[in-house]
Structure formats: C-alpha cells, structure tokens
Design an enzyme around this catalytic site. Sequence first.
Site, PDB file in Angstrom:
ATOM      1  N   TYR A   1     -15.343   1.146  -6.282  1.00 15.22           N
ATOM      2  CA  TYR A   1     -16.607   1.863  -6.077  1.00 15.22           C
ATOM      3  C   TYR A   1     -17.511   1.721  -7.298  1.00 15.22           C
ATOM      4  CZ  TYR A   1     -13.844   3.873  -2.324  1.00 15.22           C
ATOM      5  OH  TYR A   1     -13.050   4.014  -1.222  1.00 15.22           O
TER       6      TYR A   1
ATOM      7  N   GLU B   1       7.271  -6.913   0.964  1.00 15.27           N
ATOM      8  CA  GLU B   1       6.042  -6.749   1.759  1.00 15.27           C
ATOM      9  C   GLU B   1       5.094  -7.938   1.535  1.00 15.27           C
ATOM     10  OE1 GLU B   1       4.959  -4.761   4.006  1.00 15.27           O
ATOM     11  OE2 GLU B   1       6.084  -2.898   3.922  1.00 15.27           O
TER      12      GLU B   1
ATOM     13  N   LYS C   1       0.864  -1.179   0.000  1.00 14.94           N
ATOM     14  CA  LYS C   1       0.000   0.000   0.000  1.00 14.94           C
ATOM     15  C   LYS C   1       0.900   1.228   0.000  1.00 14.94           C
ATOM     16  CE  LYS C   1      -3.544   2.417   2.578  1.00 14.94           C
ATOM     17  NZ  LYS C   1      -4.521   2.362   3.652  1.00 14.94           N
TER      18      LYS C   1
ATOM     19  N   SER D   1     -10.371   5.713  -4.392  1.00 11.54           N
ATOM     20  CA  SER D   1     -11.312   6.811  -4.555  1.00 11.54           C
ATOM     21  C   SER D   1     -10.863   7.837  -5.600  1.00 11.54           C
ATOM     22  CB  SER D   1     -11.515   7.507  -3.199  1.00 11.54           C
ATOM     23  OG  SER D   1     -10.265   7.911  -2.664  1.00 11.54           O
TER      24      SER D   1
ATOM     25  N   ARG E   1     -10.644  10.177   2.049  1.00 11.64           N
ATOM     26  CA  ARG E   1     -10.489  10.830   3.362  1.00 11.64           C
ATOM     27  C   ARG E   1     -11.646  11.792   3.605  1.00 11.64           C
ATOM     28  NH1 ARG E   1      -3.999  11.197   3.040  1.00 11.64           N
ATOM     29  NH2 ARG E   1      -3.665   8.922   3.076  1.00 11.64           N
TER      30      ARG E   1
ATOM     31  N   LYS F   1       1.345   9.937   5.667  1.00  9.85           N
ATOM     32  CA  LYS F   1       1.469   8.544   6.112  1.00  9.85           C
ATOM     33  C   LYS F   1       2.745   7.885   5.599  1.00  9.85           C
ATOM     34  CE  LYS F   1      -3.526   8.001   6.779  1.00  9.85           C
ATOM     35  NZ  LYS F   1      -4.698   7.097   6.677  1.00  9.85           N
TER      36      LYS F   1
ATOM     37  N   LYS G   1      -2.326  -1.447  -3.780  1.00 10.49           N
ATOM     38  CA  LYS G   1      -3.167  -0.259  -3.661  1.00 10.49           C
ATOM     39  C   LYS G   1      -2.310   0.998  -3.702  1.00 10.49           C
ATOM     40  CE  LYS G   1      -6.224   1.887  -0.383  1.00 10.49           C
ATOM     41  NZ  LYS G   1      -6.581   1.963   0.994  1.00 10.49           N
TER      42      LYS G   1
HETATM   43  C1  PBG Z   1      -6.934   3.650   5.606  1.00 10.28           C
HETATM   44  C2  PBG Z   1      -7.498   3.385   4.260  1.00 10.28           C
HETATM   45  C3  PBG Z   1      -7.395   4.257   3.187  1.00 10.28           C
HETATM   46  C4  PBG Z   1      -8.088   3.687   2.138  1.00 10.28           C
HETATM   47  C5  PBG Z   1      -8.618   2.465   2.567  1.00 10.28           C
HETATM   48  N1  PBG Z   1      -8.226   2.280   3.904  1.00 10.28           N
HETATM   49  C6  PBG Z   1      -6.774   5.603   3.077  1.00 10.28           C
HETATM   50  C7  PBG Z   1      -5.495   5.926   3.690  1.00 10.28           C
HETATM   51  O1  PBG Z   1      -4.633   5.073   3.888  1.00 10.28           O
HETATM   52  O2  PBG Z   1      -5.316   7.090   3.999  1.00 10.28           O
HETATM   53  C8  PBG Z   1      -8.226   4.341   0.796  1.00 10.28           C
HETATM   54  C9  PBG Z   1      -9.383   3.972  -0.018  1.00 10.28           C
HETATM   55  C10 PBG Z   1      -9.629   4.848  -1.184  1.00 10.28           C
HETATM   56  O3  PBG Z   1      -8.952   5.862  -1.435  1.00 10.28           O
HETATM   57  O4  PBG Z   1     -10.574   4.522  -1.909  1.00 10.28           O
HETATM   58  N2  PBG Z   1      -6.556   2.678   6.409  1.00 10.28           N
END
Ligand code: PBG
Length: 333
Positions: free
Chosen positions: A322, A242, A203, A283, A213, A226, A257
């Site tokens: 989505y 990983e 990720k 998203s 968010r 992050k 991701k």
């Molecule tokens: C956080 C989490 C995130 C997403 C899924 N779980 C965002 C982040 O790490 O800040 C993102 C999902 C998306 O953008 O559709 N644990």
Amino acid sequence: MNNPALARYPATRLRRPRMAGWSRRLFAEARLGPDDFIWAIILIEGQNVREPIAAMPGVCRLSIDEAVKAAKHAVSLGIPALALFPYTDANDRTPKGEEALNPDNLMCRAARAIKDAVPEIGLMADVALDPYTDHGHDGLLQDGEILNDQTIDILVQQAIIEAQAGFDIIAPSDMMDGRIGAIRNGLDAKGLHNVQIMAYAAKYASAFYGPYREAIGSAGVLKGDKRTYQMDPANSDEALREVAMDLAEGADSIMIKPGMPYLDIIRRVKDAFQAPTFAFQVSGEYAMIKAAAQNGWLDGERAMIESLISFKRAGANGIVTYFAAEAAEALQR
Ligand code: PBG
C-alpha cells in the site's frame, strides 16, 4: 568468508566503507526502486469517491475514475503494476459469492477502464471469494467446512472473467489445494495462455490482515477463522511444499504473505527454487508503521523504506504494498 584469517582487525575494519555516503551507496547489496512495487488498491462503487479507511491512514477506497487517476500516477512514478481488491457491502454478499462471476462486477469494470486509459500498466487480480461471500470465507462453506474442489470450479471461472476483462496477472489468494493447475488449464482452454499466474503460495493465517478485512467490508462478516486453509505461522518446511506444488502446477511467480514476519520464508523459498518471488506487505504491517508514525513514535518515512528494502535483502523480486506511491515519491527525493 572462506578464509576468516583475511578478515582480521585491524587490517580489516568493516566500518571503513561505512564512513561516507558515496561509499555506503557503492557497497549497498540490495537496491529499492519503483520497479519493485505492485501498488495495492481498494475499489469501491461510485464516482469521485475517495473514502478513507480508518485502520489504514492515508489509504482510501477509490471509485473507478479515481483508480484510473491512480494508475496514471503510478506510471508517472515508474511503478509497473497495480493489484486491485473490491469493497463489497454486507448487503450485496451471498452465501456462494455469485458476484465473483459477474463479468460486469466492480473488478472487471475497473480493469477495462484502467486498461483503456493506461494500457501500459500491469494489472493484478485477486482470485478468492471472500469479497463476495456473506460469511467472509475464500471458498464455499458447507456444514462448517470450506469445500476445496467445489471452490476450485468457481475460482477457475472467476479467473477467466478477470483475465477476459484485461487483468494481466491472476493471483489466487484462496489457498485451496490444486487451484493453480486448474486455473492454468482453464485459462489456456480459453486461449488466455499469456495471462500470468502469481500464486499466493505460502499464505499464513494471520492477524495482520485485520485492516484489509475492514477495507473490503469483510470485518464484521467473517465467521470463524481461516486456519483450515491458510498456513500455520509455526511452519516453514510446509511453505516449501506449497511453493513446489504451485510452481509444478504452472505458477509464473509465487508470493509469501504476510511480509515482514515471514522474511525467513522468503529467503528459504528463494534459495530453494530461484523462482520469481514476491512479498505482500499486508494491511496490518502498513497500519503498524502508520500508527506509530502518527504518534511520533518512529520516523514513518525511514521505517517505510527500511521495511521495503528488507524484502529485497531477504530475496524478494518485488513487493505488493500500500506504500508503493508514497515510497516511490520518497525514493525520488
Ligand atoms: C483474501 C485476501 C486477504 C488479503 C488479500 N487477499 C485477506 C484474507 O485472507 O483474509 C490480505 C491483504 C492485506 O491484509 O493487505 N483472499
């Protein structure tokens, strides 16, 4: 390919099989269908609530009763599973995110309601503290550092209450080191050995999470970024490490991701491990396609399907998206 001499023009014309629709269908190397989708859904408290998310046109935050309807719709479309995420108001967040451990939190109540009404659907739960912390981070924050091992202790408890509420797949998205093994042990110790783990293994620290968010109420809340736990977008070998660690710790499947900017990672991971591999079309990827389509700058439906089949071509077994319901409907036509 082994003998390039066999593939010489004019004996070989690669356009020949492209000439008719029936032939293009026969020659297609990747297939896309509703079985490939995990539908990402954002939950919110209330009744009969469908609250639009500005940065994600067409996606609403759903109250539990609306999420139950969505689950029924998913089954009717042949979509196997939903991934649930909770919206939490800034006022209901705390430094340590204690709500994550409340067995009656929004996620757990939604899982029970959906499993009650639609037992045949698969349910995936995100494991991380970011929907519940007042600083928006996925773990405990102390003196500017995200604490790894102390966070894991909480994530194990979170995973157990989610599994006990009826979630079938526990999906840790926090990127702490060592959490997959700890969660597997924690689940097994409670007799939850049939509950799966899908590790958000690779990720990346990505700008493409922006709309999410907003969707879960973390947008104005997140302090800093992050990058001390999510991966550097420059890295690829590290993704293999990983994934290797998460599989060794007991992950049933792994996820890459975001999706489209990381198709090369999906391919490398699939080739290296031949493990069940999933992509998260996040998203921001959804928002880009929708925004351009709304402006008339591209054909939204074609871009949606093309983006989704690219994951299959890259080697993904399935996609968290989505678009799931919209894409399943488009594929039926
Ligand atoms: C956080 C989490 C995130 C997403 C899924 N779980 C965002 C982040 O790490 O800040 C993102 C999902 C998306 O953008 O559709 N644990």
